[in-house]
Motif scaffolding. Structure first.
Motif, short mmCIF file in Angstrom:
data_model
loop_
_atom_site.label_atom_id
_atom_site.label_comp_id
_atom_site.label_asym_id
_atom_site.label_seq_id
_atom_site.Cartn_x
_atom_site.Cartn_y
_atom_site.Cartn_z
N ASP A 1 3.16 -3.18 9.21
CA ASP A 1 2.83 -1.76 9.20
C ASP A 1 4.09 -0.92 9.35
N VAL A 2 4.67 -0.51 8.23
CA VAL A 2 5.88 0.31 8.26
C VAL A 2 5.54 1.74 8.69
N ALA A 3 4.28 2.12 8.62
CA ALA A 3 3.85 3.47 9.00
C ALA A 3 3.55 3.60 10.48
N ILE A 4 3.91 2.59 11.28
CA ILE A 4 3.55 2.58 12.69
C ILE A 4 4.14 3.77 13.46
N VAL B 1 0.48 -8.11 3.46
CA VAL B 1 0.15 -6.71 3.15
C VAL B 1 1.17 -5.84 3.86
N ILE B 2 1.84 -4.98 3.09
CA ILE B 2 2.83 -4.07 3.66
C ILE B 2 2.29 -2.65 3.57
N GLY B 3 2.08 -2.03 4.73
CA GLY B 3 1.58 -0.66 4.79
C GLY B 3 2.73 0.32 4.65
N ALA B 4 2.75 1.08 3.56
CA ALA B 4 3.89 1.95 3.26
C ALA B 4 3.44 3.35 2.88
N VAL B 5 2.38 3.83 3.51
CA VAL B 5 1.86 5.16 3.18
C VAL B 5 2.42 6.20 4.14
N LEU B 6 2.52 7.43 3.66
CA LEU B 6 3.10 8.50 4.47
C LEU B 6 2.47 9.83 4.10
N VAL B 7 2.12 10.61 5.13
CA VAL B 7 1.77 12.02 4.97
C VAL B 7 2.80 12.76 5.82
N LEU C 1 0.85 -1.19 0.00
CA LEU C 1 0.00 0.00 0.00
C LEU C 1 0.88 1.23 0.00
N GLY C 2 1.01 1.86 -1.16
CA GLY C 2 1.85 3.03 -1.29
C GLY C 2 3.10 2.74 -2.11
N GLY C 3 3.38 3.59 -3.07
CA GLY C 3 4.52 3.37 -3.95
C GLY C 3 5.66 4.35 -3.75
N GLY C 4 5.77 4.90 -2.54
CA GLY C 4 6.87 5.81 -2.24
C GLY C 4 8.17 5.07 -2.02
N VAL C 5 9.07 5.65 -1.24
CA VAL C 5 10.38 5.03 -1.02
C VAL C 5 10.25 3.69 -0.33
#
Length: 372
Positions: free
Chosen positions: A266-269, A235-241, A174-178
């Protein structure tokens, strides 16, 4: 300037704010560097390495905080640390304040100048001090997911890469950033089937080009997320604001449509997590299970590779840290990208996304400056 490097005290954190190589650069610029005894050992750097670089060794953290003008760390300060900060002192580290009101209040009370790695920007709109740890975290997330999928670790008992005649794991990013890009490429390299959900069409084109079309890209929508969750093994959570809380993309109700024994990472933890059921864990106890789905939510994934992570981080932070040491807070006036790293100054929040997330007032940093 007097620059201090305390030993990291967050659980299972072995990175260090300055490597000996970086410390030598500060000394070459005419600054004194004081490193707490044993601060670099977890990353493979001895006190002798720091002495050779021209640094001095402090007996304890209290001395480091008391005797230096700027504190350089890796992780956000813990309670005992923010209580040691003082007015006018510069703190340069990751902060992740949006989901952490207690730390925010501690920094406000200290009246220090807190500069966060994760909100410093560059001319291309990127986050140069977050990027190296995002690269490490994206790659570690895949290794961790592959290990967690094994039966003895609570997963469904699926071999990540498969074998001839048996399909590999299907990985949803989830998310295609870095983070997402590194996770996707690593998972692809290990033989998994990979899908990336992203909202930027140019970024999806870039992913497609970089992976030779081997990674499936889909425009991220509620329907697409729900469809892919039913198929995913990981599922890898990779979203960032930047600077704000991560958006919640996977709800508790979604766990019911996922495969039993599937894995959420959840990398966004650090920014509150992008799964509703996420809560921070540690390398010592990294997982828990809700509704049959294994959650891996370690808040400092790069800490598992402290040598690599410390060196990569210092490569990125060094020019900004030297600017702060050379010019003090005037460095923020000279560099608008570094100025965006300022989250707290003189008892006020100076980063709008943090203020909004915590329901507190925002103060323009240059206005606060004028009143100092």
């Amino acid at each position: 300037m007097r620059v201090g490097v305390p030993k990291e005290i967050k659980k299972n954190e072995h990175r260090v704010g300055l490597t000996p190589t970086a410390a030598r650069e500060y000394v070459a610029h005419g600054h004194s560097v004081s490193v707490e005894q044993g601060a670099g050992l977890g990353a493979g750097f001895t006190d002798g390495d720091y002495k050779k670089a021209g640094a001095t060794i402090a007996p304890n953290a209290a001395t480091v905080f008391a005797e230096n003008d700027m504190i350089v760390k890796v992780k956000e300060p813990q309670k005992v640390e923010w209580e040691r900060l003082r007015e006018g002192q510069i703190l340069f580290t990751y902060l992740h304040l949006a989901p952490d009101p207690e730390q925010t209040k501690g920094l406000i009370a200290s009246k220090c100048a807190a500069v966060a790695y994760e909100t410093v920007t560059d001319a291309r709109g990127g986050l140069p001090l977050l990027a190296p740890m995002s690269e490490v975290a994206g790659r570690i997330a895949v290794f961790s997911a592959a290990e967690t999928l094994l039966k003895h670790n609570g997963g469904m008992g699926l071999l990540f890469c498969g074998v001839p005649g048996v399909a590999p794991a299907r990985v949803l990013v989830l998310g295609g950033g870095v983070v997402g890009m590194n996770a996707a490429r690593m998972a692809m390299g290990l033989g998994a089937e990979v899908v990336v959900l992203e909202r930027s069409i140019p970024r999806m084109r870039e992913i497609d080009e970089l992976t030779g079309g081997r990674v499936i890209t889909r425009f991220s929508s509620i329907a697409a997320i729900e469809d892919e969750l039913t198929k995913a093994d990981v599922v890898i959570g990779a979203v960032l604001v930047p600077g704000a809380e991560a958006p919640t993309l996977v709800k508790r109700e979604h766990l019911k449509i996922m495969k039993p024994g599937s894995v959420l990472v959840d990398v966004a933890i650090d920014q509150g997590g992008c799964f509703e059921t996420s809560k921070p864990t540690t390398h010592a106890d990294p997982t828990y299970v809700i509704d049959g789905v294994v959650h891996y939510c370690v808040a400092n994934m790069p800490g598992a590779a402290p040598r690599t992570s410390s060196e990569a981080l210092n490569n990125a932070t060094l020019p900004f840290g030297l600017a702060l040491a050379d010019k003090g807070l005037d460095a923020l006036k000279a560099d608008p990208h570094l100025a965006r790293g300022l989250n707290v100054l003189n008892g006020e929040i100076t980063y709008p996304a943090v203020a909004k997330a915590l329901g507190l007032s925002f103060s323009d940093p240059f206005g606060v400056w004028a009143g100092r």
